[in-house]
Design an enzyme around this catalytic site. Sequence first.
Site, PDB file in Angstrom:
ATOM      1  CD  GLN A  10      -9.509  -6.795  -6.734  1.00 28.46           C
ATOM      2  OE1 GLN A  10      -9.289  -6.125  -7.737  1.00 28.46           O
ATOM      3  NE2 GLN A  10      -9.264  -8.088  -6.688  1.00 28.46           N
ATOM      4  CB  SER A  94      -7.680   0.913  -8.050  1.00 28.22           C
ATOM      5  OG  SER A  94      -7.174  -0.008  -8.993  1.00 28.22           O
ATOM      6  CG  LEU A  95     -12.464  -1.532  -8.639  1.00 29.25           C
ATOM      7  CD1 LEU A  95     -13.968  -1.428  -8.845  1.00 29.25           C
ATOM      8  CD2 LEU A  95     -12.127  -2.897  -8.104  1.00 29.25           C
ATOM      9  NE  ARG A 119      -8.723  -1.313 -13.949  1.00 28.20           N
ATOM     10  CZ  ARG A 119      -8.450  -1.367 -12.658  1.00 28.20           C
ATOM     11  NH1 ARG A 119      -9.022  -2.293 -11.894  1.00 28.20           N
ATOM     12  NH2 ARG A 119      -7.606  -0.510 -12.105  1.00 28.20           N
ATOM     13  CG  HIS A 211      -2.256   0.021  -9.410  1.00 25.89           C
ATOM     14  ND1 HIS A 211      -2.886   0.745 -10.388  1.00 25.89           N
ATOM     15  CD2 HIS A 211      -3.239  -0.510  -8.626  1.00 25.89           C
ATOM     16  CE1 HIS A 211      -4.197   0.675 -10.210  1.00 25.89           C
ATOM     17  NE2 HIS A 211      -4.435  -0.082  -9.154  1.00 25.89           N
ATOM     18  CD  GLN A 260      -7.169   3.081 -12.516  1.00 25.66           C
ATOM     19  OE1 GLN A 260      -7.447   1.909 -12.720  1.00 25.66           O
ATOM     20  NE2 GLN A 260      -8.075   3.998 -12.251  1.00 25.66           N
TER      21      GLN A 260
END
Length: 321
Positions: A10, A94-95, A119, A211, A260
């Site tokens: 992102q 991440s994603l 998510r 996170h 994660q």
Amino acid sequence: MAVAFTFPGQGSQAVGMGKDLADAFPEARRIFQEVDDALGESLSKLIWEGPEETLTLTANAQPALMAVSLAAIRALESRGFSLKDKVTYVAGHSLGEYSALAAAGFVSVADAARLLRIRGNAMQAAVPAGEGAMAAIIGLEQADVEAACAEAAQGAGPGAGKDSVCQIANDNGGGQLVISGTKAAVELAARLCTEKGAKRALMLQVSAPFHSALMAPAANVMREALAGVTKNVPVVPVVSNVSVTPSIDPDEIARRLVEQITGRVRWRETVEWFGANGITTLYEIGAGKVLSGLARRINRDIVTASVGSAADVEAALAALG
């Protein structure tokens, strides 16, 4: 030449991304249609036409970035490229780990889109608006940032030490760390980092404290969501954000994806791991060039390239053979 493919997270989104790929490659256009069908809406119209503020919403940006990355993969494959034959590892920020896994066949593109929508919504809903925050800390050693986070969590007002959270969320490399947690604790930690000699401590315009331990409700949602999809052995090992180890075991991969949500994105260590394990070239697959820039600051010996347009696809095919 040993190659790893990396997939952006992102912040790399931009209105119009992927349109060039969709126009040049029918296989890429089909990816966008597949994502639209999976979500029951025209996400592709939002990706290509905006408005930017809607595209930037977490629940939209996450599947949108995955769609662009997979469109680039399908464009490569349409010209005979084989991920299994040409790429040693995949990883995503991440994603982006979901994009990497979809590219490697761990989940279908449709399931990846639905998982990322879940998510995004779950991460947004985990903490009431205004209660969490994130900050970028530039030019301060990790140990000093961790110390500031610990001190801030203990000294950030009522409930400090019990309800306060402040932790490193992203180790992006190049002297850039991102901290995340309750708003008062993050603001205090940012001030402490400045006092400790950080070049900059910048509060970020984000919608939730990603996170961090505050994302635990979202982790529970994702554990259930991942249990409900078909998971395959990926054709290429994925290097996990949270463990910085490669795996092809579907159950382990799913566990890491849950971890994660609340865990640190260890991107500096991931790039260092690539260098230590023989990777000479990193391709950033999808929107933007953020990961390429980070990689150059982490390990100047690794060659970087990006694949986000039709011209990029042609250049990558020529280089990869």
